[in-house]
Scaffold this motif. Structure first.
Motif, PDB file in Angstrom:
ATOM      1  N   SER A  23      -5.545  -1.993   5.734  1.00  0.00           N
ATOM      2  CA  SER A  23      -4.443  -1.385   4.711  1.00  0.00           C
ATOM      3  C   SER A  23      -4.041  -2.851   4.242  1.00  0.00           C
ATOM      4  CB  SER A  23      -3.552  -0.196   5.263  1.00  0.00           C
ATOM      5  OG  SER A  23      -2.354  -0.846   4.855  1.00  0.00           O
ATOM      6  N   THR A  64       0.853  -1.108  -0.116  1.00  0.00           N
ATOM      7  CA  THR A  64       0.074  -0.031  -0.029  1.00  0.00           C
ATOM      8  C   THR A  64       0.798   1.188  -0.146  1.00  0.00           C
ATOM      9  OG1 THR A  64      -1.502  -1.279   1.354  1.00  0.00           O
ATOM     10  CG2 THR A  64      -1.918   1.009   1.304  1.00  0.00           C
ATOM     11  N   GLU A 114      -4.031  -4.379   0.362  1.00  0.00           N
ATOM     12  CA  GLU A 114      -3.049  -4.767  -0.146  1.00  0.00           C
ATOM     13  C   GLU A 114      -2.842  -6.361  -0.421  1.00  0.00           C
ATOM     14  OE1 GLU A 114       0.638  -3.448   1.889  1.00  0.00           O
ATOM     15  OE2 GLU A 114       1.478  -5.446   2.001  1.00  0.00           O
TER      16      GLU A 114
END
Ligand code: FER
Length: 290
Positions: free
Chosen positions: A114, A23, A118
């Motif tokens: 997050s 990310t 990803e």
């Protein structure tokens, strides 16, 4: 529960470092376990298990904290488990600066979300483009098609990640090993505080992806002395209540929901790797399917 004990094994797999971009362009790595034979059987494809560390950990945590590699080597060498690839990623964007014993819920939760982003957009395509899994391509359709050969598991915050993978990406994975942790969809320890809402959300997410009771299996586990036991147990009980969808069975070869509750075990890798050892032979359809 059957207990694994370290014993030297000559027939070893190897660990490789896999670098990728995560990310926001973050430089990340995962460790990859390649089973014995990976280099000498270039045509062979392998089931793959992504295994996440707990809070404050790193890709090295599982391998540092218990004889996990020896357990894999021996399970495969003895024929108890079909050779598979195991990936140890991290859900932190950078090395965790977390101080021992301090959980900042917002930081942990943001890191989990997050990583979940990803996971399917960066990690899986990059990694499965490199190693011989059952994915025939790295586009979403090819990766999803190989979901019956792909699992996700983890310990503690890694289990929070596992439940999120089950909630967000059941179209990419068919097998889940949440070890000593619950789903935090409804806040920190939400599986304990809002078990029914949590169970319903998981079921809904699966159905929205066209996934039915025969299309996945959950192998959950914890110990009776584990700090996550009071959070995970109510969530599992609520899932059992949804018996039209979650088919609980103590026989690991049957049903789609399992719960190993180990008497006297605590919140630590030397406990949870034993759960992995017990579940491994069942994850990808047992030994008879070649
Ligand atoms: C749980 C899930 C995760 C839990 C703890 C954690 C206490 C994580 C703790 C940590 O990272 O320290 O259900 O129960």
């Amino acid at each position: 529960m059957e207990l694994f004990e370290y014993q030297d094994e000559n027939c070893r797999g190897r660990i490789e470092r896999f670098d990728y971009i995560g990310t926001e362009g973050a430089k990340k790595y995962a460790l990859v376990y390649l089973p014995n034979g990976y280099d000498t059987e270039p045509q062979r494809r392998y089931d793959i298990l992504y295994l996440m560390h707990g809070g404050g950990g790193s890709p090295d945590a599982w391998l540092d904290s218990c004889p996990f590699k020896n357990m894999l080597d021996r399970s495969i060498a003895s024929g108890r488990v079909k050779p598979l690839i195991v990936v140890f990623p991290t859900f932190y964007k950078t090395i965790s600066t977390r101080k021992d014993g301090q959980v900042d819920h917002d930081f942990e939760h943001a890191s989990v979300l997050s990583f979940q982003e990803e996971l399917t957009s960066q990690l899986i395509p990059a990694l499965e483009g490199r190693y011989r899994t059952f994915a025939e391509g790295t586009d979403p359709a090819s990766l999803k098609k190989a979901r019956t050969h792909r699992g996700f598991g983890g310990f503690s915050m890694g289990a929070v990640n596992t439940w999120y993978a089950c909630y967000l990406h059941i179209d990419y994975f068919s097998v889940f090993l949440p070890l000593s942790g619950d789903l935090w969809l409804y806040g920190e320890k939400g599986g304990g505080k809002k078990p029914r809402e949590t169970a319903l959300a998981l079921k809904d997410a699966a159905l929205k992806n066209g996934i039915g009771p025969k299309d996945f299996a959950i192998y959950a586990a914890t110990g009776t002395e584990d700090i996550a036991c009071p959070n995970l147990t109510p969530q599992i009980e609520a899932m059992k209540q949804l018996g039209d969808f979650y088919q609980f069975s103590e026989d690991f070869a049957k049903g789609n929901l399992h719960y190993l509750l180990a008497e006297g075990y605590y919140h630590e890798y030397p406990a949870v790797y034993q759960y992995v050892y017990n579940y491994l032979p069942y994850l990808f359809g047992g030994l008879n399917e070649e």
